[in-house]
Design a protein around this motif. Structure first.
Motif, short mmCIF file in Angstrom:
data_model
loop_
_atom_site.label_atom_id
_atom_site.label_comp_id
_atom_site.label_asym_id
_atom_site.label_seq_id
_atom_site.Cartn_x
_atom_site.Cartn_y
_atom_site.Cartn_z
N ARG A 1 0.80 -1.22 0.00
CA ARG A 1 0.00 0.00 0.00
C ARG A 1 0.84 1.27 0.00
N VAL A 2 2.06 1.22 0.54
CA VAL A 2 2.84 2.45 0.70
C VAL A 2 4.05 2.52 -0.23
N ARG A 3 4.23 1.54 -1.07
CA ARG A 3 5.41 1.49 -1.94
C ARG A 3 5.61 2.79 -2.73
N ASP A 4 4.53 3.39 -3.19
CA ASP A 4 4.62 4.57 -4.05
C ASP A 4 4.33 5.86 -3.29
N LEU A 5 4.57 5.85 -1.99
CA LEU A 5 4.24 7.00 -1.16
C LEU A 5 5.36 8.04 -1.21
N GLY A 6 5.23 9.03 -2.04
CA GLY A 6 6.16 10.16 -2.10
C GLY A 6 7.61 9.75 -2.25
N GLU A 7 8.46 10.35 -1.41
CA GLU A 7 9.90 10.10 -1.47
C GLU A 7 10.33 9.02 -0.47
N LEU A 8 9.41 8.19 -0.06
CA LEU A 8 9.69 7.20 0.96
C LEU A 8 10.58 6.08 0.44
N LYS A 9 11.62 5.76 1.20
CA LYS A 9 12.44 4.59 0.92
C LYS A 9 11.90 3.44 1.76
N VAL A 10 11.68 2.29 1.13
CA VAL A 10 11.16 1.12 1.83
C VAL A 10 12.24 0.05 1.85
N VAL A 11 12.59 -0.43 3.05
CA VAL A 11 13.59 -1.48 3.23
C VAL A 11 12.90 -2.64 3.93
N THR A 12 12.86 -3.80 3.28
CA THR A 12 12.24 -4.97 3.88
C THR A 12 13.30 -5.87 4.50
N TYR A 13 12.89 -6.59 5.55
CA TYR A 13 13.80 -7.54 6.20
C TYR A 13 13.02 -8.81 6.52
N GLY A 14 13.72 -9.92 6.58
CA GLY A 14 13.07 -11.18 6.93
C GLY A 14 13.71 -12.36 6.24
N GLU A 15 13.06 -13.50 6.35
CA GLU A 15 13.57 -14.73 5.77
C GLU A 15 13.07 -14.96 4.35
N SER A 16 12.13 -14.16 3.91
CA SER A 16 11.55 -14.32 2.58
C SER A 16 12.55 -13.98 1.48
N GLU A 17 12.46 -14.72 0.39
CA GLU A 17 13.27 -14.40 -0.80
C GLU A 17 12.92 -12.97 -1.24
N GLY A 18 13.92 -12.23 -1.61
CA GLY A 18 13.68 -10.87 -2.07
C GLY A 18 13.73 -9.82 -0.98
N SER A 19 13.88 -10.22 0.29
CA SER A 19 14.03 -9.24 1.37
C SER A 19 15.30 -8.42 1.14
N ASP A 20 15.21 -7.13 1.37
CA ASP A 20 16.40 -6.28 1.20
C ASP A 20 17.50 -6.67 2.18
N LEU A 21 17.10 -6.99 3.40
CA LEU A 21 18.04 -7.49 4.41
C LEU A 21 17.53 -8.88 4.79
N ARG A 22 18.14 -9.90 4.19
CA ARG A 22 17.58 -11.25 4.32
C ARG A 22 18.23 -12.00 5.48
N ILE A 23 17.37 -12.61 6.30
CA ILE A 23 17.83 -13.47 7.38
C ILE A 23 18.13 -14.84 6.79
N HIS A 24 19.38 -15.20 6.79
CA HIS A 24 19.82 -16.47 6.21
C HIS A 24 19.61 -17.64 7.18
N LYS A 25 19.91 -17.39 8.46
CA LYS A 25 19.83 -18.49 9.43
C LYS A 25 19.73 -17.93 10.85
N VAL A 26 18.92 -18.58 11.67
CA VAL A 26 18.85 -18.29 13.11
C VAL A 26 19.16 -19.59 13.83
N THR A 27 20.25 -19.61 14.58
CA THR A 27 20.69 -20.82 15.26
C THR A 27 20.54 -20.66 16.77
N PRO A 28 19.66 -21.44 17.42
CA PRO A 28 19.52 -21.35 18.88
C PRO A 28 20.81 -21.77 19.58
#
Length: 464
Positions: free
Chosen positions: A232-259
Protein backbone atom coordinates in the motif's frame (compact mmCIF):
# COMPACT_ATOMS: atom_id res chain seq x y z
CA UNK A 1 23.68 18.85 20.78
CA UNK A 2 20.22 17.82 21.93
CA UNK A 3 17.65 20.62 22.31
CA UNK A 4 16.41 22.02 25.58
CA UNK A 5 12.87 22.21 26.92
CA UNK A 6 9.94 22.46 24.51
CA UNK A 7 7.75 25.53 24.87
CA UNK A 8 5.28 25.36 27.78
CA UNK A 9 6.80 22.13 29.15
CA UNK A 10 8.96 23.61 31.88
CA UNK A 11 6.48 22.85 34.71
CA UNK A 12 4.43 19.86 33.51
CA UNK A 13 2.04 17.83 35.65
CA UNK A 14 1.54 14.18 34.63
CA UNK A 15 -1.65 12.32 35.52
CA UNK A 16 -0.60 8.68 35.75
CA UNK A 17 3.10 9.53 35.91
CA UNK A 18 4.08 5.97 36.86
CA UNK A 19 2.94 4.44 33.58
CA UNK A 20 5.54 3.07 31.18
CA UNK A 21 4.99 5.73 28.52
CA UNK A 22 4.27 8.64 30.82
CA UNK A 23 7.21 8.05 33.15
CA UNK A 24 9.66 8.02 30.24
CA UNK A 25 8.57 11.44 29.03
CA UNK A 26 8.60 12.78 32.60
CA UNK A 27 12.12 11.46 33.10
CA UNK A 28 13.48 13.10 29.95
CA UNK A 29 11.85 16.42 30.84
CA UNK A 30 13.33 16.25 34.35
CA UNK A 31 16.76 15.54 32.86
CA UNK A 32 16.34 18.55 30.58
CA UNK A 33 15.69 20.75 33.59
CA UNK A 34 11.90 20.87 33.85
CA UNK A 35 10.15 21.10 37.20
CA UNK A 36 8.19 17.84 36.86
CA UNK A 37 5.23 16.86 39.03
CA UNK A 38 2.53 14.27 38.78
CA UNK A 39 0.36 11.64 40.41
CA UNK A 40 -0.15 7.91 40.17
CA UNK A 41 -2.59 5.42 41.61
CA UNK A 42 -0.01 3.59 43.69
CA UNK A 43 3.53 3.75 44.98
CA UNK A 44 6.15 2.07 42.79
CA UNK A 45 9.85 1.80 42.08
CA UNK A 46 9.25 3.97 39.02
CA UNK A 47 7.76 6.72 41.17
CA UNK A 48 10.79 6.59 43.45
CA UNK A 49 13.14 6.68 40.45
CA UNK A 50 11.40 9.85 39.27
CA UNK A 51 11.78 11.42 42.69
CA UNK A 52 15.54 10.86 42.56
CA UNK A 53 15.52 13.06 39.45
CA UNK A 54 13.77 15.84 41.37
CA UNK A 55 10.19 15.12 40.33
CA UNK A 56 7.31 15.52 42.77
CA UNK A 57 5.17 12.38 42.70
CA UNK A 58 1.87 12.20 44.59
CA UNK A 59 0.11 8.91 45.27
CA UNK A 60 -3.59 8.96 44.51
CA UNK A 61 -5.52 11.39 42.33
CA UNK A 62 -6.69 14.62 43.94
CA UNK A 63 -7.33 18.08 42.54
CA UNK A 64 -5.08 19.48 45.28
CA UNK A 65 -2.08 17.73 43.70
CA UNK A 66 -2.19 20.08 40.70
CA UNK A 67 -0.13 23.21 41.28
CA UNK A 68 -1.70 26.38 39.97
CA UNK A 69 1.53 27.37 38.23
CA UNK A 70 1.71 24.17 36.13
CA UNK A 71 2.33 25.07 32.50
CA UNK A 72 0.51 22.00 31.18
CA UNK A 73 -1.13 18.77 32.24
CA UNK A 74 -0.01 15.64 30.39
CA UNK A 75 -2.48 12.78 30.00
CA UNK A 76 -2.67 9.44 28.21
CA UNK A 77 -5.73 7.94 26.56
CA UNK A 78 -6.26 5.89 29.74
CA UNK A 79 -7.11 8.98 31.83
CA UNK A 80 -10.86 9.39 32.17
CA UNK A 81 -12.66 12.69 31.81
CA UNK A 82 -13.82 12.62 35.44
CA UNK A 83 -10.30 12.50 36.86
CA UNK A 84 -10.22 15.24 39.54
CA UNK A 85 -6.85 16.62 38.45
CA UNK A 86 -8.00 16.83 34.83
CA UNK A 87 -11.19 18.60 35.92
CA UNK A 88 -9.11 21.04 37.99
CA UNK A 89 -6.86 21.76 35.01
CA UNK A 90 -9.94 22.72 32.98
CA UNK A 91 -11.12 25.04 35.76
CA UNK A 92 -7.72 26.75 35.92
CA UNK A 93 -7.36 26.98 32.15
CA UNK A 94 -4.15 24.95 32.17
CA UNK A 95 -3.46 23.40 28.74
CA UNK A 96 -4.01 19.65 28.54
CA UNK A 97 -1.43 17.82 26.39
CA UNK A 98 -1.69 14.23 25.21
CA UNK A 99 1.28 12.02 25.94
CA UNK A 100 2.01 11.61 22.24
CA UNK A 101 2.16 15.37 21.70
CA UNK A 102 4.57 15.70 24.61
CA UNK A 103 6.77 12.96 23.17
CA UNK A 104 6.64 14.53 19.70
CA UNK A 105 7.83 17.84 21.16
CA UNK A 106 10.84 16.09 22.72
CA UNK A 107 11.89 14.82 19.27
CA UNK A 108 11.96 18.26 17.64
CA UNK A 109 15.35 19.13 16.20
CA UNK A 110 16.58 15.53 16.44
CA UNK A 111 16.71 12.48 14.14
CA UNK A 112 13.81 10.32 15.34
CA UNK A 113 13.49 6.58 14.91
CA UNK A 114 9.92 5.44 15.64
CA UNK A 115 9.29 1.74 16.28
CA UNK A 116 5.75 0.54 15.54
CA UNK A 117 3.89 -2.74 15.24
CA UNK A 118 1.27 -4.78 17.05
CA UNK A 119 3.99 -6.39 19.16
CA UNK A 120 7.76 -6.36 19.59
CA UNK A 121 8.04 -2.58 19.91
CA UNK A 122 9.60 -2.48 23.36
CA UNK A 123 12.23 -5.10 22.56
CA UNK A 124 13.23 -3.51 19.26
CA UNK A 125 13.34 0.00 20.72
CA UNK A 126 15.48 -1.32 23.55
CA UNK A 127 17.83 -3.07 21.15
CA UNK A 128 18.32 0.17 19.23
CA UNK A 129 18.84 2.23 22.39
CA UNK A 130 21.47 -0.17 23.75
CA UNK A 131 23.20 -0.60 20.40
CA UNK A 132 23.47 3.12 19.67
CA UNK A 133 24.63 3.79 23.24
CA UNK A 134 27.28 1.07 22.95
CA UNK A 135 28.55 2.79 19.81
CA UNK A 136 28.98 6.04 21.75
CA UNK A 137 26.19 7.90 19.93
CA UNK A 138 24.44 8.80 23.22
CA UNK A 139 20.85 8.72 21.90
CA UNK A 140 17.77 9.89 23.70
CA UNK A 141 15.14 7.19 24.02
CA UNK A 142 11.67 6.49 25.35
CA UNK A 143 10.75 2.82 25.78
CA UNK A 144 7.67 1.01 27.05
CA UNK A 145 9.68 -1.05 29.55
CA UNK A 146 12.71 -0.85 31.82
CA UNK A 147 16.07 -2.03 30.50
CA UNK A 148 17.76 -3.00 33.75
CA UNK A 149 16.45 -0.82 36.59
CA UNK A 150 13.29 1.10 37.53
CA UNK A 151 13.21 4.31 35.52
CA UNK A 152 15.60 3.07 32.82
CA UNK A 153 12.84 3.26 30.23
CA UNK A 154 14.04 6.66 29.05
CA UNK A 155 17.12 8.83 28.80
CA UNK A 156 17.99 12.33 27.65
CA UNK A 157 21.17 11.89 25.62
CA UNK A 158 23.35 14.57 24.05
CA UNK A 159 23.44 12.87 20.64
CA UNK A 160 21.18 13.80 17.75
CA UNK A 161 19.20 10.52 17.58
CA UNK A 162 15.93 9.92 19.43
CA UNK A 163 14.57 6.36 19.56
CA UNK A 164 10.91 6.05 20.52
CA UNK A 165 8.31 3.35 20.83
CA UNK A 166 5.36 4.42 18.66
CA UNK A 167 2.00 3.30 20.02
CA UNK A 168 -0.71 2.47 17.50
CA UNK A 169 -3.33 1.53 20.11
CA UNK A 170 -4.98 4.98 20.12
CA UNK A 171 -3.52 6.25 16.82
CA UNK A 172 -1.15 8.49 18.77
CA UNK A 173 1.76 7.41 16.57
CA UNK A 174 0.32 9.71 13.91
CA UNK A 175 1.87 12.61 15.86
CA UNK A 176 5.46 11.68 15.01
CA UNK A 177 7.57 12.63 11.98
CA UNK A 178 10.43 10.12 12.06
CA UNK A 179 13.47 10.00 9.82
CA UNK A 180 13.34 6.20 10.12
CA UNK A 181 10.26 4.18 11.06
CA UNK A 182 10.09 0.46 11.78
CA UNK A 183 6.91 -1.59 11.32
CA UNK A 184 7.40 -5.05 12.83
CA UNK A 185 3.94 -6.47 12.15
CA UNK A 186 0.37 -5.37 11.47
CA UNK A 187 -2.39 -7.36 13.17
CA UNK A 188 -5.85 -6.69 14.56
CA UNK A 189 -5.67 -5.65 18.20
CA UNK A 190 -6.93 -2.82 20.43
CA UNK A 191 -10.50 -3.70 19.63
CA UNK A 192 -11.93 -0.74 21.54
CA UNK A 193 -10.33 1.59 18.97
CA UNK A 194 -10.20 -0.46 15.75
CA UNK A 195 -13.19 -2.27 14.29
CA UNK A 196 -11.46 -3.99 11.37
CA UNK A 197 -8.16 -4.71 9.65
CA UNK A 198 -9.02 -1.99 7.13
CA UNK A 199 -8.96 0.55 9.95
CA UNK A 200 -5.63 -0.87 11.14
CA UNK A 201 -4.13 -0.58 7.65
CA UNK A 202 -5.41 2.96 7.26
CA UNK A 203 -3.84 3.90 10.59
CA UNK A 204 -0.46 2.42 9.69
CA UNK A 205 -0.61 4.07 6.24
CA UNK A 206 -1.09 7.41 7.98
CA UNK A 207 1.91 6.65 10.20
CA UNK A 208 4.06 5.79 7.17
CA UNK A 209 2.92 9.01 5.52
CA UNK A 210 4.38 10.99 8.44
CA UNK A 211 7.94 9.83 7.70
CA UNK A 212 9.95 12.86 6.58
CA UNK A 213 10.61 13.19 2.83
CA UNK A 214 13.59 11.04 1.93
CA UNK A 215 13.16 9.02 5.11
CA UNK A 216 13.07 5.24 5.42
CA UNK A 217 10.42 2.69 6.35
CA UNK A 218 11.95 -0.55 7.65
CA UNK A 219 9.27 -3.23 7.46
CA UNK A 220 8.93 -6.99 7.94
CA UNK A 221 8.72 -9.07 4.79
CA UNK A 222 7.50 -12.30 6.39
CA UNK A 223 4.40 -11.12 8.25
CA UNK A 224 1.28 -10.93 6.09
CA UNK A 225 -0.08 -7.68 7.52
CA UNK A 226 3.25 -5.92 7.11
CA UNK A 227 3.56 -7.26 3.55
CA UNK A 228 0.14 -5.83 2.72
CA UNK A 229 1.13 -2.47 4.21
CA UNK A 230 4.29 -2.51 2.08
CA UNK A 231 2.16 -2.97 -1.01
CA UNK A 232 0.00 0.00 0.00
CA UNK A 233 2.84 2.45 0.70
CA UNK A 234 5.41 1.49 -1.94
CA UNK A 235 4.62 4.57 -4.05
CA UNK A 236 4.24 7.00 -1.16
CA UNK A 237 6.16 10.16 -2.10
CA UNK A 238 9.90 10.10 -1.47
CA UNK A 239 9.69 7.20 0.96
CA UNK A 240 12.44 4.59 0.92
CA UNK A 241 11.16 1.12 1.83
CA UNK A 242 13.59 -1.48 3.23
CA UNK A 243 12.24 -4.97 3.88
CA UNK A 244 13.80 -7.54 6.20
CA UNK A 245 13.07 -11.18 6.93
CA UNK A 246 13.57 -14.73 5.77
CA UNK A 247 11.55 -14.32 2.58
CA UNK A 248 13.27 -14.40 -0.80
CA UNK A 249 13.68 -10.87 -2.07
CA UNK A 250 14.03 -9.24 1.37
CA UNK A 251 16.40 -6.28 1.20
CA UNK A 252 18.04 -7.49 4.41
CA UNK A 253 17.58 -11.25 4.32
CA UNK A 254 17.83 -13.47 7.38
CA UNK A 255 19.82 -16.47 6.21
CA UNK A 256 19.83 -18.49 9.43
CA UNK A 257 18.85 -18.29 13.11
CA UNK A 258 20.69 -20.82 15.26
CA UNK A 259 19.52 -21.35 18.88
CA UNK A 260 22.36 -21.33 21.44
CA UNK A 261 20.59 -22.05 24.74
CA UNK A 262 19.16 -18.72 25.93
CA UNK A 263 20.82 -16.85 23.03
CA UNK A 264 20.67 -17.02 19.23
CA UNK A 265 23.24 -16.67 16.47
CA UNK A 266 21.84 -14.72 13.52
CA UNK A 267 23.27 -14.61 10.01
CA UNK A 268 21.95 -12.08 7.49
CA UNK A 269 22.76 -11.40 3.85
CA UNK A 270 23.51 -7.75 3.15
CA UNK A 271 24.62 -6.62 -0.31
CA UNK A 272 25.51 -10.21 -1.16
CA UNK A 273 27.70 -10.72 1.91
CA UNK A 274 27.10 -12.73 5.09
CA UNK A 275 27.04 -10.95 8.45
CA UNK A 276 26.76 -12.94 11.70
CA UNK A 277 26.04 -11.66 15.19
CA UNK A 278 24.68 -12.85 18.54
CA UNK A 279 21.33 -11.95 20.09
CA UNK A 280 21.42 -12.48 23.85
CA UNK A 281 17.75 -13.50 24.16
CA UNK A 282 16.17 -16.71 22.85
CA UNK A 283 13.64 -17.10 20.07
CA UNK A 284 13.29 -16.48 16.36
CA UNK A 285 11.01 -13.46 16.86
CA UNK A 286 13.68 -11.70 18.94
CA UNK A 287 16.17 -12.42 16.17
CA UNK A 288 13.81 -10.70 13.73
CA UNK A 289 13.55 -7.72 16.11
CA UNK A 290 17.34 -7.47 16.13
CA UNK A 291 17.51 -7.49 12.34
CA UNK A 292 14.90 -4.71 12.22
CA UNK A 293 17.12 -2.68 14.57
CA UNK A 294 20.12 -3.44 12.37
CA UNK A 295 18.26 -2.20 9.26
CA UNK A 296 17.20 1.01 11.02
CA UNK A 297 20.77 1.76 12.07
CA UNK A 298 21.99 1.18 8.53
CA UNK A 299 19.31 3.60 7.28
CA UNK A 300 20.84 6.24 9.57
CA UNK A 301 24.20 5.70 7.90
CA UNK A 302 25.86 3.63 10.64
CA UNK A 303 28.19 0.85 9.36
CA UNK A 304 26.49 -2.54 9.48
CA UNK A 305 29.43 -4.38 11.06
CA UNK A 306 29.56 -1.84 13.90
CA UNK A 307 25.84 -2.27 14.53
CA UNK A 308 26.06 -6.07 14.42
CA UNK A 309 28.86 -6.11 16.99
CA UNK A 310 27.06 -3.68 19.31
CA UNK A 311 23.77 -5.61 19.12
CA UNK A 312 25.46 -8.34 21.13
CA UNK A 313 25.57 -5.97 24.12
CA UNK A 314 21.77 -6.08 24.43
CA UNK A 315 20.86 -8.42 27.27
CA UNK A 316 17.12 -7.96 27.48
CA UNK A 317 14.40 -5.80 28.93
CA UNK A 318 12.26 -6.37 31.97
CA UNK A 319 9.23 -8.59 31.41
CA UNK A 320 10.50 -9.90 28.05
CA UNK A 321 11.47 -13.47 28.99
CA UNK A 322 13.20 -12.10 32.07
CA UNK A 323 14.61 -14.66 34.48
CA UNK A 324 13.22 -13.81 37.92
CA UNK A 325 15.11 -16.49 39.82
CA UNK A 326 15.47 -20.17 40.62
CA UNK A 327 14.43 -22.26 43.63
CA UNK A 328 14.39 -26.03 44.18
CA UNK A 329 15.63 -26.54 40.64
CA UNK A 330 12.73 -24.55 39.12
CA UNK A 331 13.39 -21.43 37.03
CA UNK A 332 10.76 -18.68 37.02
CA UNK A 333 10.66 -16.43 33.94
CA UNK A 334 8.44 -13.42 33.29
CA UNK A 335 6.77 -12.64 29.94
CA UNK A 336 4.77 -9.56 28.95
CA UNK A 337 3.03 -11.49 26.15
CA UNK A 338 -0.72 -10.90 26.06
CA UNK A 339 -1.64 -11.15 22.36
CA UNK A 340 -1.87 -14.70 20.93
CA UNK A 341 0.97 -14.11 18.48
CA UNK A 342 3.24 -12.90 21.29
CA UNK A 343 2.18 -15.78 23.52
CA UNK A 344 2.94 -18.33 20.81
CA UNK A 345 6.31 -16.75 20.04
CA UNK A 346 7.44 -16.69 23.69
CA UNK A 347 6.19 -20.21 24.38
CA UNK A 348 7.95 -21.53 21.28
CA UNK A 349 11.14 -19.70 22.29
CA UNK A 350 11.04 -21.21 25.76
CA UNK A 351 10.16 -24.63 24.39
CA UNK A 352 13.17 -24.54 22.07
CA UNK A 353 15.52 -23.64 24.92
CA UNK A 354 13.91 -25.89 27.54
CA UNK A 355 15.10 -29.23 26.15
CA UNK A 356 13.38 -31.98 28.15
CA UNK A 357 12.17 -29.59 30.88
CA UNK A 358 8.44 -29.13 31.47
CA UNK A 359 6.99 -25.69 30.71
CA UNK A 360 4.31 -24.42 33.11
CA UNK A 361 2.44 -21.14 32.53
CA UNK A 362 0.59 -18.79 34.84
CA UNK A 363 -1.41 -16.62 32.44
CA UNK A 364 -3.39 -13.46 33.18
CA UNK A 365 -5.57 -12.24 30.28
CA UNK A 366 -5.35 -8.49 29.62
CA UNK A 367 -8.49 -6.49 28.76
CA UNK A 368 -12.06 -7.72 28.32
CA UNK A 369 -12.22 -6.52 24.71
CA UNK A 370 -9.06 -8.42 23.73
CA UNK A 371 -10.34 -11.58 25.44
CA UNK A 372 -13.68 -11.23 23.67
CA UNK A 373 -12.01 -11.08 20.26
CA UNK A 374 -8.95 -13.29 20.77
CA UNK A 375 -9.76 -15.58 23.72
CA UNK A 376 -9.94 -18.68 21.52
CA UNK A 377 -6.50 -17.98 20.05
CA UNK A 378 -5.08 -17.36 23.54
CA UNK A 379 -6.32 -20.75 24.66
CA UNK A 380 -4.81 -22.43 21.60
CA UNK A 381 -1.46 -20.79 22.37
CA UNK A 382 -1.53 -22.21 25.91
CA UNK A 383 -1.64 -25.70 24.40
CA UNK A 384 2.11 -25.23 23.76
CA UNK A 385 2.71 -25.49 27.53
CA UNK A 386 2.73 -28.72 29.51
CA UNK A 387 0.26 -27.22 31.98
CA UNK A 388 -1.29 -23.80 32.58
CA UNK A 389 -3.10 -21.84 35.25
CA UNK A 390 -5.35 -19.01 34.05
CA UNK A 391 -6.28 -16.06 36.26
CA UNK A 392 -9.26 -13.72 35.91
CA UNK A 393 -9.03 -10.94 33.33
CA UNK A 394 -6.93 -7.91 34.24
CA UNK A 395 -9.24 -4.98 33.35
CA UNK A 396 -6.67 -2.17 33.10
CA UNK A 397 -8.63 0.78 31.70
CA UNK A 398 -11.78 -1.17 30.75
CA UNK A 399 -15.09 -1.90 32.39
CA UNK A 400 -16.28 -5.53 32.39
CA UNK A 401 -18.15 -6.86 29.35
CA UNK A 402 -21.08 -9.13 30.31
CA UNK A 403 -20.31 -12.78 29.65
CA UNK A 404 -16.61 -12.21 28.90
CA UNK A 405 -14.43 -14.12 31.37
CA UNK A 406 -11.32 -16.27 31.39
CA UNK A 407 -13.58 -19.26 30.74
CA UNK A 408 -13.42 -18.37 27.02
CA UNK A 409 -9.67 -19.01 27.09
CA UNK A 410 -9.88 -22.11 29.26
CA UNK A 411 -12.55 -23.74 27.07
CA UNK A 412 -10.45 -23.12 23.96
CA UNK A 413 -7.34 -24.47 25.66
CA UNK A 414 -9.10 -27.64 26.76
CA UNK A 415 -10.48 -28.10 23.24
CA UNK A 416 -6.90 -27.84 21.95
CA UNK A 417 -5.81 -30.62 24.31
CA UNK A 418 -4.20 -28.41 26.94
CA UNK A 419 -3.86 -29.21 30.64
CA UNK A 420 -5.31 -26.02 32.11
CA UNK A 421 -7.10 -24.92 35.26
CA UNK A 422 -8.63 -21.69 36.54
CA UNK A 423 -7.61 -19.87 39.71
CA UNK A 424 -9.94 -16.99 40.56
CA UNK A 425 -8.23 -15.87 43.76
CA UNK A 426 -4.91 -14.35 42.74
CA UNK A 427 -3.55 -14.66 46.28
CA UNK A 428 -3.70 -18.46 45.90
CA UNK A 429 -2.08 -18.63 42.48
CA UNK A 430 1.58 -18.69 43.56
CA UNK A 431 0.99 -21.64 45.91
CA UNK A 432 -1.03 -23.50 43.26
CA UNK A 433 1.71 -23.12 40.63
CA UNK A 434 4.49 -23.97 43.07
CA UNK A 435 2.60 -27.12 44.01
CA UNK A 436 2.53 -28.21 40.36
CA UNK A 437 6.29 -28.04 39.86
CA UNK A 438 9.09 -30.54 40.06
CA UNK A 439 12.86 -29.97 39.78
CA UNK A 440 13.92 -28.98 36.26
CA UNK A 441 10.65 -27.24 35.35
CA UNK A 442 10.40 -23.81 33.76
CA UNK A 443 7.57 -21.57 35.04
CA UNK A 444 6.43 -18.65 32.88
CA UNK A 445 4.33 -15.84 34.38
CA UNK A 446 2.62 -14.31 31.36
CA UNK A 447 0.49 -11.23 30.74
CA UNK A 448 0.59 -7.43 30.63
CA UNK A 449 -1.03 -6.90 34.03
CA UNK A 450 0.16 -7.46 37.59
CA UNK A 451 0.83 -11.19 37.10
CA UNK A 452 4.49 -10.11 37.06
CA UNK A 453 4.22 -9.66 40.84
CA UNK A 454 3.57 -13.37 41.28
CA UNK A 455 6.98 -14.53 40.05
CA UNK A 456 8.76 -13.67 43.32
CA UNK A 457 5.85 -15.18 45.26
CA UNK A 458 6.21 -18.48 43.38
CA UNK A 459 9.94 -18.48 44.20
CA UNK A 460 9.12 -17.81 47.85
CA UNK A 461 6.63 -20.72 47.89
CA UNK A 462 9.22 -23.01 46.33
CA UNK A 463 11.81 -22.01 48.95
CA UNK A 464 9.61 -22.95 51.89
Amino acid sequence: MAPGLPTAMDRPHFIGIGGAGMSGIAKILAQRGAKVAGSDARESATAEALRTLGATVHIGHDAAHLASDATCVVVSSAIRADNPELARATELGIPVVHRSDALASLMEGLRPIAVAGTHGKTTTTSMLAVTLSTLGLDPSYAIGGDLDAPGSNALHGVGDIFVAEADESDRSFHKYAPEVAIVLNVELDHHANYASMDEIYESFETFAGKIVPGGTLVIAADQSGAAELTRRVRDLGELKVVTYGESEGSDLRIHKVTPRGLTSEVTVILNGKFLTFTVSVPGRHYAHNAVAALAAGIALGIPAHNLASALGSYTGVKRRLQLKGEAKGVQVIDSYAHHPTEMTADLEAMRSSAGDSRLLVLFQPHLFSRTQELGKEMGQALALADASVVLDIYPAREDPIPGITSALIIDAAVAAGADVRAVHDKTEAAAVVAGMTRPGDLVLTMGAGDVTDLGPQILAELSK
